[in-house]
Motif scaffolding. Structure first.
Motif, mmCIF file in Angstrom:
data_model
loop_
_atom_site.group_PDB
_atom_site.id
_atom_site.type_symbol
_atom_site.label_atom_id
_atom_site.label_comp_id
_atom_site.label_asym_id
_atom_site.label_seq_id
_atom_site.Cartn_x
_atom_site.Cartn_y
_atom_site.Cartn_z
ATOM 1 N N TRP A 29 -5.227 11.933 3.534
ATOM 2 C CA TRP A 29 -4.496 10.775 3.225
ATOM 3 C C TRP A 29 -4.978 10.108 1.876
ATOM 4 N N VAL A 30 -4.124 9.320 1.143
ATOM 5 C CA VAL A 30 -4.736 8.489 0.060
ATOM 6 C C VAL A 30 -3.809 7.340 0.261
ATOM 7 N N LEU A 31 -4.675 6.143 0.406
ATOM 8 C CA LEU A 31 -4.045 4.880 0.467
ATOM 9 C C LEU A 31 -4.039 4.141 -0.877
ATOM 10 N N ALA A 32 -2.992 3.656 -1.474
ATOM 11 C CA ALA A 32 -3.022 3.182 -3.013
ATOM 12 C C ALA A 32 -2.696 1.769 -2.904
ATOM 13 N N LYS A 33 -3.238 0.650 -3.429
ATOM 14 C CA LYS A 33 -2.944 -0.649 -3.288
ATOM 15 C C LYS A 33 -2.112 -0.996 -4.753
ATOM 16 N N LEU A 34 -0.761 -1.229 -4.710
ATOM 17 C CA LEU A 34 -0.133 -1.867 -5.691
ATOM 18 C C LEU A 34 -0.022 -3.224 -5.862
ATOM 19 N N ASN A 35 0.001 -3.659 -6.986
ATOM 20 C CA ASN A 35 0.272 -5.339 -7.398
ATOM 21 C C ASN A 35 1.913 -5.383 -7.246
ATOM 22 N N VAL A 84 0.921 -1.129 -0.034
ATOM 23 C CA VAL A 84 0.061 -0.025 0.002
ATOM 24 C C VAL A 84 0.834 1.123 -0.090
ATOM 25 N N ALA A 85 0.789 2.069 -1.007
ATOM 26 C CA ALA A 85 1.325 3.202 -1.086
ATOM 27 C C ALA A 85 0.771 4.398 -0.222
ATOM 28 N N VAL A 86 1.411 5.121 0.623
ATOM 29 C CA VAL A 86 0.796 6.001 1.496
ATOM 30 C C VAL A 86 1.176 7.285 1.054
ATOM 31 N N PHE A 87 0.082 8.263 0.632
ATOM 32 C CA PHE A 87 0.524 9.588 0.482
ATOM 33 C C PHE A 87 -0.422 10.616 1.404
ATOM 34 N N GLY A 88 0.753 11.137 2.304
ATOM 35 C CA GLY A 88 0.181 12.295 3.264
ATOM 36 C C GLY A 88 1.150 12.882 3.993
ATOM 37 N N LYS A 89 0.880 13.726 5.063
ATOM 38 C CA LYS A 89 1.897 14.461 5.660
ATOM 39 C C LYS A 89 2.834 13.501 6.471
ATOM 40 N N GLY A 90 4.259 13.686 6.297
ATOM 41 C CA GLY A 90 5.171 12.885 6.722
ATOM 42 C C GLY A 90 5.415 11.536 6.189
ATOM 43 N N TRP A 91 4.839 11.043 5.138
ATOM 44 C CA TRP A 91 4.845 9.834 4.554
ATOM 45 C C TRP A 91 5.253 10.029 2.920
ATOM 46 N N GLY A 92 4.263 9.959 2.171
ATOM 47 C CA GLY A 92 4.675 10.141 0.836
ATOM 48 C C GLY A 92 4.474 11.329 0.185
ATOM 49 N N GLY A 93 4.089 12.432 1.065
ATOM 50 C CA GLY A 93 3.779 13.948 0.712
ATOM 51 C C GLY A 93 2.507 14.002 0.213
ATOM 52 N N GLU A 94 1.907 14.854 0.055
ATOM 53 C CA GLU A 94 0.565 15.259 -0.364
ATOM 54 C C GLU A 94 0.554 15.157 -1.949
ATOM 55 N N LEU A 95 -0.663 14.769 -2.381
ATOM 56 C CA LEU A 95 -0.609 14.569 -3.906
ATOM 57 C C LEU A 95 -0.866 15.868 -4.578
ATOM 58 N N ARG A 96 -0.454 16.195 -5.629
ATOM 59 C CA ARG A 96 -0.590 17.542 -6.380
ATOM 60 C C ARG A 96 -1.890 17.159 -7.198
ATOM 61 N N LEU A 97 -2.958 17.913 -6.831
ATOM 62 C CA LEU A 97 -4.180 17.864 -7.608
ATOM 63 C C LEU A 97 -4.625 19.290 -7.988
ATOM 64 N N PRO A 98 -5.527 19.156 -8.900
ATOM 65 C CA PRO A 98 -5.950 20.369 -9.577
ATOM 66 C C PRO A 98 -6.754 21.259 -8.393
ATOM 67 N N GLN A 99 -6.497 22.495 -8.416
ATOM 68 C CA GLN A 99 -7.231 23.335 -7.361
ATOM 69 C C GLN A 99 -8.651 23.815 -7.669
ATOM 70 N N LYS A 100 -9.608 23.963 -6.708
ATOM 71 C CA LYS A 100 -10.854 24.443 -7.128
ATOM 72 C C LYS A 100 -10.453 26.089 -6.433
ATOM 73 N N SER A 101 -10.828 26.851 -7.557
ATOM 74 C CA SER A 101 -10.603 28.369 -7.373
ATOM 75 C C SER A 101 -9.293 28.707 -6.705
ATOM 76 N N LYS A 102 -8.452 27.877 -6.897
ATOM 77 C CA LYS A 102 -7.120 28.395 -6.366
ATOM 78 C C LYS A 102 -6.937 27.942 -4.808
ATOM 79 N N LYS A 103 -7.960 27.133 -4.328
ATOM 80 C CA LYS A 103 -8.158 27.048 -2.770
ATOM 81 C C LYS A 103 -7.743 25.445 -2.452
ATOM 82 N N GLY A 104 -7.478 24.657 -3.437
ATOM 83 C CA GLY A 104 -7.127 23.182 -3.001
ATOM 84 C C GLY A 104 -8.173 22.392 -2.505
ATOM 85 N N GLY A 105 -9.259 22.637 -2.940
ATOM 86 C CA GLY A 105 -10.655 21.902 -2.440
ATOM 87 C C GLY A 105 -10.908 20.352 -2.803
#
Length: 305
Positions: A132-138, A106-127
């Protein structure tokens, strides 16, 4: 409202052990192992993990407190969604681990782990961001599916500064004017859950929706706002899921005076974003003419039509 500080730099305020005193003296969070991130407006580190209102049980007010036992909340969710015993690996290292070890992980993305994911922002507010995002890899490092996790405690009102000063100087507990900002449940927490849940249901690889991790008192207040837990019909995990993952103090039958209090997962309630939105919009109105009667009372009148 009045409250006392219940946990101070990870340990009970009543804990006078050397470990508790050392954590306060060095301003270290025993959960993260780093300097505490909570501070007053003037930058002074506060170290407050939880407060106890005078008339109710303690409430965790620092999200990092929920990451005890080596981020157990994340492994609990990964076990439920992806199956047991998969290793959690910081996101950017997960592909190499899967390929080198020839195993799913499981790949972990979040503060202190894999870093936050870069996503499109909603009105430049990061909505679109979630905690955390937990991603299962084979075993070839390929993405199979993922799940999103939000972690929320509760903000405070008033101030617990006098309690902080007393604990810092004398390790004594003092009553403060601190309270809990329950208004945020309706104003911020629930609208964000609904919005992010709607986004995630459109993700083809997000098959279990959004997990919302919170302390038991926060969940109870959310259920009050939504008209009761029984109104949120349980559903199996699905892309439109919102799962309330509730944690509380695991207090021993025989109270102990020292050490970190462990947490336990007391409830997992999976419903859908549609049910949450429906309950949120179903406002219970007061009886008619409440404004008129209040005006008449203020004017000194005792009659109303």
């Amino acid at each position: 409202m009045a409250a006392t500080i219940f946990e101070f730099f990870g340990y009970r305020a009543a804990d006078a052990s050397d470990l508790a005193k050392r954590a306060a003296d060095t301003e270290t969070c025993p959960i993260s192992g780093n300097t505490c991130q909570k501070s007053f407006n003037d930058g002074v580190i506060s170290g407050v993990c939880a407060i106890k209102p005078i008339t109710s049980e303690p409430v965790i007010c620092c999200p990092i407190r929920l990451y005890s036992d080596n981020y157990r909340i994340l492994s609990d969710i990964a076990d439920r969604v992806f199956g047991p015993d998969l290793k959690l690996i910081a996101g950017r290292r997960a592909v190499k681990h899967a390929v080198d070890q020839q195993e799913e992980c499981v790949a972990v993305f979040g503060k202190g782990w894999g870093g936050e994911l870069r996503l499109p922002q909603k009105s430049k507010k990061g909505g679109y961001f979630v905690d955390w995002v937990l991603a299962k890899l084979n075993d070839q490092g390929e993405l199979i599916e993922f799940v999103a996790v939000e972690v929320q405690t509760i903000d405070t009102t008033g101030t617990y500064r006098p309690g902080y000063e007393a604990l810092k100087k004398e390790r004594s507990i003092e009553k403060t004017t601190a309270g809990l900002n329950w208004e945020n449940v309706a104003k911020r927490i629930l609208p964000q859950l609904i919005y992010k849940g709607q986004i995630l249901q459109r993700e083809e690889l997000c098959r279990s929706g959004l997990f919302f991790v919170c302390p038991a008192p926060v969940f109870e207040r959310i259920m009050e706002r939504l008209g009761g837990q029984e109104g949120l019909i349980r559903y199996a995990l699905q892309p439109a899921s919102i799962t309330f993952a509730v944690y509380d103090y695991d207090m021993p039958e025989k109270p102990v005076s020292e050490g970190l209090i462990p947490l336990k997962n007391t409830l997992n309630h999976s419903t859908t974003v549609y049910k949450v939105q429906e309950a949120f919009n179903n406002v219970t109105l007061p009886v008619e003419n409440v404004y008129r009667d209040a005006i008449l009372r203020a004017l000194g009148s005792t009659t109303s039509e």
